[in-house]
Design a protein around this motif. Sequence first.
Motif, short mmCIF file in Angstrom:
data_model
loop_
_atom_site.label_atom_id
_atom_site.label_comp_id
_atom_site.label_asym_id
_atom_site.label_seq_id
_atom_site.Cartn_x
_atom_site.Cartn_y
_atom_site.Cartn_z
N ILE A 56 -11.62 2.69 4.68
CA ILE A 56 -10.29 2.18 4.34
C ILE A 56 -9.47 1.93 5.61
O ILE A 56 -8.85 0.89 5.77
CB ILE A 56 -9.56 3.14 3.39
N HIS A 57 -9.49 2.89 6.52
CA HIS A 57 -8.74 2.71 7.77
C HIS A 57 -9.34 1.59 8.60
O HIS A 57 -8.62 0.90 9.33
CB HIS A 57 -8.68 4.03 8.55
N GLY A 58 -10.65 1.36 8.50
CA GLY A 58 -11.28 0.24 9.20
C GLY A 58 -10.77 -1.09 8.70
O GLY A 58 -10.53 -2.02 9.48
N VAL A 59 -10.59 -1.21 7.39
CA VAL A 59 -10.04 -2.44 6.81
C VAL A 59 -8.60 -2.62 7.28
O VAL A 59 -8.21 -3.71 7.69
CB VAL A 59 -10.11 -2.41 5.26
N ILE A 60 -7.81 -1.55 7.23
CA ILE A 60 -6.41 -1.64 7.65
C ILE A 60 -6.30 -1.99 9.12
O ILE A 60 -5.42 -2.75 9.53
CB ILE A 60 -5.68 -0.30 7.35
N HIS A 61 -7.21 -1.45 9.94
CA HIS A 61 -7.18 -1.69 11.39
C HIS A 61 -7.25 -3.19 11.71
O HIS A 61 -6.68 -3.64 12.70
CB HIS A 61 -8.32 -0.94 12.07
N VAL A 62 -7.90 -3.95 10.87
CA VAL A 62 -7.99 -5.40 11.07
C VAL A 62 -6.59 -6.01 11.14
O VAL A 62 -6.36 -6.99 11.84
CB VAL A 62 -8.82 -6.04 9.94
N PHE A 63 -5.64 -5.40 10.44
CA PHE A 63 -4.30 -5.96 10.34
C PHE A 63 -3.28 -5.25 11.22
O PHE A 63 -2.07 -5.46 11.07
CB PHE A 63 -3.84 -5.90 8.87
N ASP A 64 -3.74 -4.44 12.18
CA ASP A 64 -2.82 -3.68 13.04
C ASP A 64 -1.77 -4.55 13.71
O ASP A 64 -0.59 -4.21 13.71
CB ASP A 64 -3.60 -2.90 14.11
N SER A 118 5.31 -0.26 7.43
CA SER A 118 4.77 1.10 7.45
C SER A 118 3.56 1.13 6.52
O SER A 118 3.49 0.38 5.55
CB SER A 118 5.82 2.12 7.03
N PHE A 119 2.62 2.01 6.83
CA PHE A 119 1.37 2.06 6.09
C PHE A 119 1.02 3.50 5.76
O PHE A 119 1.17 4.39 6.59
CB PHE A 119 0.26 1.41 6.90
N LYS A 120 0.52 3.71 4.53
CA LYS A 120 0.15 5.06 4.11
C LYS A 120 -1.07 4.97 3.21
O LYS A 120 -1.20 4.06 2.40
CB LYS A 120 1.33 5.70 3.37
#
Length: 129
Positions: free
Chosen positions: A41-49, A58-60
């Motif tokens: 999940i964090h890998g997917v979110i990291h794409v959008f950093d 903000s992200f949670k």
Amino acid sequence: MLDYTTQSFIKRLLCKYSDPADLEESLTFSNLPHDDIETMIHGVIHVFDDLLTQKQLSFKVQMPVKTYEGLMVPWDKYELVLFQLVSNAVKYSDAGGQLEVTLSISKELLGRTVLKTKVIDTGAGIQER
């Protein structure tokens, strides 16, 4: 125009399925440990950093602590769907908004374990009719 991180994510997925046997194998369901799910999940979110920072979003992530025993999911498909949902959430959220990914697990009829995923954002959304 896609940024480098997004391009690399998509390239990794395409390379992963360049062999038809790999694609067929990816359609199987498997069980992942809690830490692997969180990492994915964090890998997917990291794409959008970069976009998250640029828009000051903000992200949670909220995940149950309990184990995922009996949870069988086609994780490659899940990752692609999550990528699309997060992409839309980031794209359509106004600056200063919030993005939340929430996972929950429940037992359904016939003893199946179900993973429910919500991507909640402060974007405009689709109006109800």
